[in-house]
Scaffold this motif. Structure first.
Motif, mmCIF file in Angstrom:
data_model
loop_
_atom_site.group_PDB
_atom_site.id
_atom_site.type_symbol
_atom_site.label_atom_id
_atom_site.label_comp_id
_atom_site.label_asym_id
_atom_site.label_seq_id
_atom_site.Cartn_x
_atom_site.Cartn_y
_atom_site.Cartn_z
ATOM 1 N N ALA A 163 -2.924 -36.020 -9.134
ATOM 2 C CA ALA A 163 -3.338 -37.134 -8.279
ATOM 3 C C ALA A 163 -3.268 -38.437 -9.052
ATOM 4 O O ALA A 163 -3.491 -38.461 -10.265
ATOM 5 N N PHE A 205 6.920 -40.825 5.937
ATOM 6 C CA PHE A 205 8.149 -40.113 5.591
ATOM 7 C C PHE A 205 8.870 -39.595 6.824
ATOM 8 O O PHE A 205 10.070 -39.360 6.798
ATOM 9 N N LEU A 207 5.138 -34.489 -2.382
ATOM 10 C CA LEU A 207 4.368 -35.713 -2.578
ATOM 11 C C LEU A 207 3.592 -36.014 -1.306
ATOM 12 O O LEU A 207 4.184 -36.116 -0.228
ATOM 13 N N HIS A 208 2.268 -36.092 -1.450
ATOM 14 C CA HIS A 208 1.412 -36.551 -0.352
ATOM 15 C C HIS A 208 0.973 -37.971 -0.706
ATOM 16 O O HIS A 208 0.474 -38.174 -1.815
ATOM 17 N N THR A 209 1.113 -38.916 0.210
ATOM 18 C CA THR A 209 0.701 -40.283 -0.126
ATOM 19 C C THR A 209 -0.364 -40.810 0.821
ATOM 20 O O THR A 209 -0.578 -40.264 1.893
ATOM 21 N N PHE A 210 -1.003 -41.886 0.377
ATOM 22 C CA PHE A 210 -2.012 -42.531 1.221
ATOM 23 C C PHE A 210 -2.063 -44.009 0.875
ATOM 24 O O PHE A 210 -1.536 -44.433 -0.155
ATOM 25 N N GLY A 211 -2.730 -44.768 1.711
ATOM 26 C CA GLY A 211 -3.037 -46.135 1.356
ATOM 27 C C GLY A 211 -2.527 -47.199 2.291
ATOM 28 O O GLY A 211 -1.371 -47.189 2.702
ATOM 29 N N ASP A 230 -5.043 -35.541 6.206
ATOM 30 C CA ASP A 230 -3.944 -36.124 6.978
ATOM 31 C C ASP A 230 -3.901 -35.436 8.341
ATOM 32 O O ASP A 230 -4.024 -34.223 8.440
ATOM 33 N N SER A 241 2.909 -38.012 6.120
ATOM 34 C CA SER A 241 2.737 -38.606 4.802
ATOM 35 C C SER A 241 2.973 -37.614 3.667
ATOM 36 O O SER A 241 2.512 -37.827 2.545
ATOM 37 N N THR A 242 3.677 -36.541 3.965
ATOM 38 C CA THR A 242 4.068 -35.570 2.945
ATOM 39 C C THR A 242 5.588 -35.530 2.860
ATOM 40 O O THR A 242 6.264 -35.484 3.875
ATOM 41 N N ILE A 273 -3.806 -42.982 -8.536
ATOM 42 C CA ILE A 273 -4.106 -44.142 -7.690
ATOM 43 C C ILE A 273 -3.638 -45.424 -8.367
ATOM 44 O O ILE A 273 -3.572 -45.512 -9.594
ATOM 45 N N ARG A 285 5.579 -43.642 -3.780
ATOM 46 C CA ARG A 285 6.887 -42.988 -3.888
ATOM 47 C C ARG A 285 7.442 -43.145 -5.307
ATOM 48 O O ARG A 285 8.072 -42.233 -5.850
ATOM 49 N N SER A 295 -8.777 -44.972 1.813
ATOM 50 C CA SER A 295 -7.763 -45.330 2.823
ATOM 51 C C SER A 295 -8.061 -44.658 4.146
ATOM 52 O O SER A 295 -8.931 -43.790 4.238
ATOM 53 N N GLY A 349 -1.450 -41.038 -4.338
ATOM 54 C CA GLY A 349 -0.862 -39.820 -3.829
ATOM 55 C C GLY A 349 -1.189 -38.616 -4.677
ATOM 56 O O GLY A 349 -1.927 -38.694 -5.669
ATOM 57 N N ILE A 350 -0.687 -37.501 -4.235
ATOM 58 C CA ILE A 350 -0.821 -36.240 -4.957
ATOM 59 C C ILE A 350 0.573 -35.621 -5.058
ATOM 60 O O ILE A 350 1.273 -35.524 -4.050
#
Lengths: 359, 359, 359, 359
Positions: free
Chosen positions: D82, C226, D12-16, A28, D4-5, D84, D134, A69, D25-26
């Motif tokens: 993690a 976020f 929570l780290h997200t992606f996509g 990121d 994105s954290t 998906i 989320r 992504s 996410g993680i």
């Protein structure tokens, strides 16, 4: 906050246990518009694979990276870049007999002490397979740094007691990659080969030193006072499995000298600031000075040996153990891309920071 | 994010230039209810003062710490603890002649390259006076760790080429504090004294090694994978001015051994896990194993020497320089409390983290 | 990590209890080379003082800010900028009788529940005096934003049930500052004055709404997902004492409309993207669109009333309490500079982030 | 650092992107030893799916979550978790005609302004599909909070202008889930149905309000001063797509009252501190007081309407647009689990922090 994130602006979040379904991560903070060379990334990953030669485990791990992504039409979007590498050919049954055993100098006992639970299969999260995510993250960082012409070259400079001779300015990526041990020269190949075979036959393992040089970093990168560039590099290197020491420039040797012997005097050449020497290793006051950045990283021998050792188990018994299975004799050549990757992650981070240090 | 914050849960934010009005900081995240021993904190600060002996500058810096918040009726409130140490006896005029000069192996040039502006008086933010804030922060961390019976002992184990002999288990705080160089034994005092006088007469400086041992850390502290306890310690140490190397346990020497020589085998004693050796230095997989934690820190000689050196100035001229003024011959004895302080900050942080690692 | 830090790149760390020796903070991450206008900063601080009129406490707090670091010859060095405001004229004895009492709708009980200890004098850390540090930090942020021509204007748009009419485009800093209640127009002054006097006589308090408009923010600031710009602004505003609500653009009212009524259609004017309306309040998808950013902040009435209330004390007794002392009738006019300061801190942070979003 | 954290300790780290290969996410920082109920997590995810009724898109998205790490034998390991969710049934060709168009009140223009590049397919990163991550993260947080008996209940309390009546203490999860619009009662169902059909026929959209109540949070959670619990909740809610307002307790309405009307007086009942009222919404001074926590979140109508609108395109032309495709008429019922998830993430974070606030 928890420990699976590296970096502040160019961040890598990683995940994965050795025998879970995948290893992966999220990058990121990579700027938008960076061209992604997928072949280069897979090539970097291949450099850390097993089964590369005499010294390595014959275990075959395909380790193909898949991006999920953050990349569109081969360019970064500025959004998180997620990737996974599936764990294949992991034989969990190989570890069934270790279910209740704490292997000496492994993280088995400490993970258990910390969490009260552990994935005993192949070391779980403490396995070196975790470094896959570092190499992918580092490869993206390298692509970013390439736009600035920055070059990161790591190589094996010492294997156990064997020093490998080199002339720093003449070191090339090609020479390193062609050497079977990722050494900068072939002079000691026979001696090394003999040592590795001896260890292998004895069921023993060996350590050594990796040196890393970074070329073309401009003066002015790194943050006072706690995030000195050398401190970030030390953090990065010491976070790699099996690393026990870090030194920059003349390192431990510099502590034996007089100041007058090791100060890096300056002069002007074509109106550019130059240095008569580089005892500092390219960093002063935690900030790059424009010189090559040079540091050494000490690796201990791999803890998995076939010789009998004393240890304890979960049932609180004293037991004996021999660690069988397909293990490397040394980690050094495979660790070269890992050292480079962590270096690239540090540099990508301080590069971004350098863009906002002044009006 | 910027680099003047250390720690994640037990945080220290620092500020201050050498010749500004004050050095100070904020400790945020210290648990409420901790009893504050003000005398202990001032005593820690006194240990890093100048004018402590033969090897140190005769400059007298009163350096009294004053707390501004976060403490009520001698106990921490859980809110930020701010403190300042006023800069007194700073002779800015001593530095007037250095206004346009970049001193070799100092941070003058790199700060200027980074920020395009610098406070040239006494090194500004890059001055070792900055470590005052580390020592105050570290003293609070020590008070927290004392409630857990954790002991941190640093000492000078090598001065230039002179190794100071010691038996690790017999080292005591008293012996170190009574030795004029903060060495663990007096055996080499004469030799050291001769060396220091020689350097002083020559206008030269010397470096050396500080060793630190931490007793009574329970197994289970430290975060995989990037925030391994050894990585945090390396970061902390390498962020100290003049540090060029860090090694834990057997460190660089371990890289010359076979795995079978340096694995730390385990056994049970009174149902407690014990180790036959401590080559790892008390940490495995980045997590404490309950053994003593031991590491070495290499310091370069102080860059301020009275001998003539070549350098450049802001007007882009090649010039010669001799650095006059009241400087230490070596930094080692004063760096002992700094090493301890940074160690305490790391431990306070991972201690808090260890409280939330499991249900 | 703990809660006294705001921002990621342009960071403000604050400290201080109401009756401790000082309130203050550190600004870290401000770019080097920014010219500091000390008079402007003190002027901002004066705007949040007590004793400004009918509605405010007659308590006189000199509140002079003193800078300790990070500024040299009137310019920022890029290093941490520390500042303190000494607490003077704090009558701790005024609070002696509250030592064991939890005042209703104050933070007395919750702080005690959290920490098990509290500084009962004047609310300690929960006092609105804490906002002094926000105003100083915000003033520096404003100086940075001024270099980009960004203007932040907050004003009191509603006092209890009294709406103050205004035309957004015509609002000026001068009109607001000249109005005794920091309202954008004088139309309702008499009505407000009557209301305030009534509350004062009754020993009661009143709340209201502050509106803030930001002009000249370019399109492209704010971070998905976020850290949307609106999320950061909401965080900033809701962190101010007594704030109970936040809305951006048409806010709560927009939820009563059809999409076709409130979409902001676009068109080109001189090749620039323009919007036919601004129901979104200048932000879409969490990123600024170049329009004015507009939001409302709801303040509850001050909790310190002179009327008798039921409550409990530390000895677990039901008691009655009347809160005497020198308190404001409403916080709104003094909160205007606080709202502006927190806004400036958010913008300075996303501005720096915007510099590294793309190659 | 980048956006994105979410969270500091429970992260929570997200992606996509909407039309990339996966959303995921993680979760890092979840304590070890937590039992994972996979059915519960998938059930939470199903609550946010499309095709749930009259008001929602007929698009069928299977959205099955797959975990990749951090869980072993159904328990958390303490290592990163993690996950998906693959993007299936995404018709990228549906968006081909929007390739060069900026949809009004969407993030198309602002993402482009920020990054200079965008994934135009379905909104890319700005798509509401991002909230999948989320909900999964929130589901894990809910499992953690369940061990403390904490209950989070969100529901649709207003649809456009239609208030849905409820008695807070009688609200149950069952009643909400059985109502076709996730309202707390069925009284207004016909009215709502008529409104939704009308909007659908007109190609228009509607917004509304979601209310959330949290039961059983102990007194003492939340961090002064910037990370007040209400500030974290506001940040969390305002980070959800389409949210334009947040208020806690009596919110905007409280600003119209006298202090004597809205202070929450305290008394003792069975030696427990109780409150006569809850105007504050369960939080004072940013810290929970043990009362129910209550807040409202305002959603704007969905921006994708079928009516003709003016806008601009990448070629700098003024154009007209009608947004066809399979879109929801309102987002509210699907947003209920998202509001709950973000709430759970905030609470998990402050819960962990509360474990280290005092000795």
């Amino acid at each position: 906050m928890p420990g699976s994130t590296f970096g502040k602006l160019f961040q890598l979040h990683t995940f994965g246990e050795s025998h879970g379904s995948a290893i992966g991560g999220i990058i990121d903070g990579c700027p938008a518009g960076l061209e992604i060379d997928f072949e280069f990334i897979q090539h970097e990953l291949n450099r850390r694979k097993t089964n590369q030669g005499l010294w390595s485990s014959p275990r075959v791990e395909p380790d193909e990276v898949k991006f999920l992504s953050g990349i569109f039409e081969n360019k970064t979007l500025g959004t998180p870049i997620a990737f996974i590498v599936e764990n294949k050919n992991q034989r969990s049954e190989d570890y069934e007999h270790l279910k209740y055993v704490f292997r000496p100098s492994h993280a088995d006992y400490t993970y258990y002490a910390k969490y009260g639970i552990r994935d005993y299969r192949g070391g779980g999260r403490s396995s070196a397979r975790e470094t896959i995510a570092r190499v992918v993250g580092g490869a993206i960082a390298k692509l970013l740094l390439k736009t600035l012409d920055i070059q990161i070259l790591a190589f094996v400079s010492k294997i156990k007691h064997i020093h490998i001779p080199y002339v720093l300015d003449k070191i090339s990526s090609d020479a390193i990659e062609q050497n079977p041990f990722r050494c900068p020269s072939d002079e000691k190949n026979d001696e090394i080969r003999y040592l590795v075979e001896q260890a292998k036959n004895d069921g023993d393992t060996i350590g050594g030193i990796i040196t890393c040089v970074i070329r073309n970093v401009p003066a002015g990168w790194g943050e006072p006072v706690f995030d000195k560039l050398n401190a970030l590099l030390a953090h990065a290197m010491m976070s790699i499995n099996a690393v026990k020491g870090f030194e920059i420039g003349d390192g431990f040797a510099i502590s034996e000298k007089f100041g007058s012997e090791v100060n890096d005097e300056m002069f002007l050449e074509n109106n550019q600031v130059k240095f008569k020497s580089n005892h500092s290793g390219g960093i002063q006051g935690g900030i790059s000075n424009g010189n090559d950045i040079i540091f050494n990283v000490a690796f201990k021998p791999i803890a998995s040996i076939k010789k009998e050792q004393s240890t304890v188990n979960l049932e609180s018994e004293n037991i004996k153990i021999k660690i069988e299975g397909r293990h490397d004799v040394m980690v050094l050549p495979r660790a070269v891309p890992i050292v480079e990757s962590m270096t690239a992650l540090v540099l990508a981070d301080v590069y971004l920071m350098s863009k906002i240090n002044r009006l």
